[in-house]
Design a protein around this motif. Sequence first.
Motif, PDB file in Angstrom:
ATOM      1  N   ARG A 173       0.826  -1.210   0.000  1.00 46.75           N
ATOM      2  CA  ARG A 173       0.000   0.000   0.000  1.00 46.75           C
ATOM      3  C   ARG A 173       0.857   1.256   0.000  1.00 46.75           C
ATOM      4  O   ARG A 173       0.481   2.270  -0.605  1.00 46.75           O
ATOM      5  CB  ARG A 173      -0.937  -0.021   1.210  1.00 46.75           C
ATOM      6  CG  ARG A 173      -1.943  -1.155   1.200  1.00 46.75           C
ATOM      7  CD  ARG A 173      -2.969  -1.032   0.093  1.00 46.75           C
ATOM      8  NE  ARG A 173      -3.964  -0.030   0.360  1.00 46.75           N
ATOM      9  CZ  ARG A 173      -5.130  -0.262   1.005  1.00 46.75           C
ATOM     10  NH1 ARG A 173      -5.412  -1.486   1.443  1.00 46.75           N
ATOM     11  NH2 ARG A 173      -6.004   0.701   1.187  1.00 46.75           N
ATOM     12  N   ALA A 177       0.663   4.091  -2.861  1.00 53.79           N
ATOM     13  CA  ALA A 177       0.484   5.525  -2.573  1.00 53.79           C
ATOM     14  C   ALA A 177       1.549   6.357  -3.271  1.00 53.79           C
ATOM     15  O   ALA A 177       1.246   7.400  -3.876  1.00 53.79           O
ATOM     16  CB  ALA A 177       0.535   5.751  -1.059  1.00 53.79           C
ATOM     17  N   LYS A 180       0.706   6.587  -7.017  1.00 53.17           N
ATOM     18  CA  LYS A 180      -0.433   7.463  -7.322  1.00 53.17           C
ATOM     19  C   LYS A 180      -0.049   8.936  -7.169  1.00 53.17           C
ATOM     20  O   LYS A 180      -0.472   9.783  -7.964  1.00 53.17           O
ATOM     21  CB  LYS A 180      -1.618   7.119  -6.418  1.00 53.17           C
ATOM     22  CG  LYS A 180      -2.231   5.763  -6.683  1.00 53.17           C
ATOM     23  CD  LYS A 180      -3.283   5.418  -5.629  1.00 53.17           C
ATOM     24  CE  LYS A 180      -3.748   3.986  -5.738  1.00 53.17           C
ATOM     25  NZ  LYS A 180      -4.698   3.629  -4.645  1.00 53.17           N
ATOM     26  N   SER A 217      -7.962   7.870  -2.145  1.00 52.15           N
ATOM     27  CA  SER A 217      -7.383   6.514  -2.234  1.00 52.15           C
ATOM     28  C   SER A 217      -5.938   6.513  -1.735  1.00 52.15           C
ATOM     29  O   SER A 217      -5.493   5.543  -1.108  1.00 52.15           O
ATOM     30  CB  SER A 217      -7.464   5.986  -3.664  1.00 52.15           C
ATOM     31  OG  SER A 217      -6.513   6.605  -4.517  1.00 52.15           O
ATOM     32  N   ILE A 218      -5.207   7.595  -2.002  1.00 46.82           N
ATOM     33  CA  ILE A 218      -3.834   7.714  -1.491  1.00 46.82           C
ATOM     34  C   ILE A 218      -3.844   7.744   0.034  1.00 46.82           C
ATOM     35  O   ILE A 218      -3.058   7.056   0.693  1.00 46.82           O
ATOM     36  CB  ILE A 218      -3.156   8.976  -2.046  1.00 46.82           C
ATOM     37  CG1 ILE A 218      -2.931   8.850  -3.560  1.00 46.82           C
ATOM     38  CG2 ILE A 218      -1.826   9.235  -1.333  1.00 46.82           C
ATOM     39  CD1 ILE A 218      -2.505  10.141  -4.234  1.00 46.82           C
ATOM     40  N   ARG A 219      -4.755   8.523   0.600  1.00 44.02           N
ATOM     41  CA  ARG A 219      -4.813   8.625   2.057  1.00 44.02           C
ATOM     42  C   ARG A 219      -5.176   7.275   2.686  1.00 44.02           C
ATOM     43  O   ARG A 219      -4.669   6.935   3.767  1.00 44.02           O
ATOM     44  CB  ARG A 219      -5.810   9.708   2.476  1.00 44.02           C
ATOM     45  CG  ARG A 219      -5.365  11.110   2.065  1.00 44.02           C
ATOM     46  CD  ARG A 219      -6.049  12.178   2.900  1.00 44.02           C
ATOM     47  NE  ARG A 219      -5.670  13.519   2.456  1.00 44.02           N
ATOM     48  CZ  ARG A 219      -4.538  14.110   2.770  1.00 44.02           C
ATOM     49  NH1 ARG A 219      -3.635  13.483   3.506  1.00 44.02           N
ATOM     50  NH2 ARG A 219      -4.284  15.350   2.342  1.00 44.02           N
ATOM     51  N   ASP A 221      -4.394   4.332   1.383  1.00 44.87           N
ATOM     52  CA  ASP A 221      -3.165   3.540   1.270  1.00 44.87           C
ATOM     53  C   ASP A 221      -2.184   3.909   2.381  1.00 44.87           C
ATOM     54  O   ASP A 221      -1.576   3.031   3.011  1.00 44.87           O
ATOM     55  CB  ASP A 221      -2.499   3.771  -0.092  1.00 44.87           C
ATOM     56  CG  ASP A 221      -3.243   3.110  -1.239  1.00 44.87           C
ATOM     57  OD1 ASP A 221      -3.923   2.104  -1.003  1.00 44.87           O
ATOM     58  OD2 ASP A 221      -3.132   3.623  -2.373  1.00 44.87           O
ATOM     59  N   LEU A 222      -2.030   5.189   2.630  1.00 45.57           N
ATOM     60  CA  LEU A 222      -1.109   5.644   3.673  1.00 45.57           C
ATOM     61  C   LEU A 222      -1.593   5.216   5.056  1.00 45.57           C
ATOM     62  O   LEU A 222      -0.791   4.842   5.919  1.00 45.57           O
ATOM     63  CB  LEU A 222      -0.947   7.158   3.614  1.00 45.57           C
ATOM     64  CG  LEU A 222      -0.220   7.714   2.392  1.00 45.57           C
ATOM     65  CD1 LEU A 222      -0.241   9.245   2.409  1.00 45.57           C
ATOM     66  CD2 LEU A 222       1.215   7.212   2.312  1.00 45.57           C
ATOM     67  N   ARG A 244       7.561   8.053   3.843  1.00 47.79           N
ATOM     68  CA  ARG A 244       6.103   8.170   3.948  1.00 47.79           C
ATOM     69  C   ARG A 244       5.705   9.617   4.268  1.00 47.79           C
ATOM     70  O   ARG A 244       4.738  10.151   3.722  1.00 47.79           O
ATOM     71  CB  ARG A 244       5.589   7.219   5.024  1.00 47.79           C
ATOM     72  CG  ARG A 244       4.057   7.259   5.208  1.00 47.79           C
ATOM     73  CD  ARG A 244       3.697   8.151   6.392  1.00 47.79           C
ATOM     74  NE  ARG A 244       2.255   8.188   6.605  1.00 47.79           N
ATOM     75  CZ  ARG A 244       1.466   9.179   6.228  1.00 47.79           C
ATOM     76  NH1 ARG A 244       1.954  10.223   5.578  1.00 47.79           N
ATOM     77  NH2 ARG A 244       0.176   9.148   6.489  1.00 47.79           N
ATOM     78  N   THR A 251       1.021  14.781  -0.763  1.00 48.26           N
ATOM     79  CA  THR A 251      -0.421  14.568  -0.877  1.00 48.26           C
ATOM     80  C   THR A 251      -1.185  15.791  -0.384  1.00 48.26           C
ATOM     81  O   THR A 251      -2.143  16.241  -1.033  1.00 48.26           O
ATOM     82  CB  THR A 251      -0.841  13.326  -0.074  1.00 48.26           C
ATOM     83  OG1 THR A 251      -0.111  12.189  -0.538  1.00 48.26           O
ATOM     84  CG2 THR A 251      -2.338  13.053  -0.240  1.00 48.26           C
TER      85      THR A 251
END
Length: 288
Positions: A173, A177, A180, A217-219, A221-222, A244, A251
């Motif tokens: 994940r 991230a 993306k 979706s990125i958030r 994954d993070l 990260r 992001t």
Amino acid sequence: MNIAGLDLYNATAKASAAVVIRRYSTSFGWSSRLLDVHVRDHIARIYALVRIADELVDGPAERAGIDRATRGVLLDELEAETERALRLGFSTNLVVHAFALTGREHGIGMALCRPFFASMRRDLEVTSFDEGELNDYIYGSAEVIGLMCLAVFESGVVREDGERERLNDGARRLGAAFQKVNFLRDFADDHDDLGRAYFPGTEKTLTERSKADIVASIREDLRVSDQSIPLLAPGCRAAVWAARAMFGELTDRIEATPVSVLTHTRVRVPNPVKARILAHALGMKVAR
């Protein structure tokens, strides 16, 4: 080749990988310096192979006038050379040789390399993706890289099945991230210059709604990856946190940037912010 000669060849190959990450990467390169040195060297070798494959697909090879079909042949040859080096423990390509040293030591084989090369190949063939194709692409281009790095981080560590699953999911994940975020940062180059739309529905343009969905979706994954970082060994935890944090900052900045700007400007993290993140990560490392 005598032993001294082999040691020299191995050392030269390892040094070549270190040059690649130092010349090509800023945020990732600085974050990797927080790794314990024996781990850092292995991560540099993984990065170097990934970078030269990416440069073959979109970068210097194209600018050198190499047509798409020939780049495909060269990519096939690079994959074949990687497979051969993993089997034999030797390559005349110094970056591949360095990667094979790491792969053989940490159990990184073609099960992870083949999806990576498949995704690189899609960049030569595909200009848009549906949701399933995008998921496959991200797995090969980013998630397997996370799993390769995790194989190095976890060398010799015994885990319960639940922890292993959380770590594998977190590595995947986090890689997703990162990918993306880079898609959004490079939207103008990918869409306008390469005619490539990774996210379904963005073939014509990126909208505020589609950007918001991607950021969400990125958030997620993070969020999932954050649950696995505390499980990592102290020698690599601070470096992963720093990487990260860099992408978390990106992001935030992407979310705050209007699409009209985002599609023409590459969002960056200012150097003072990078320095604060790295200083905090260094504190984590010292206090471990």
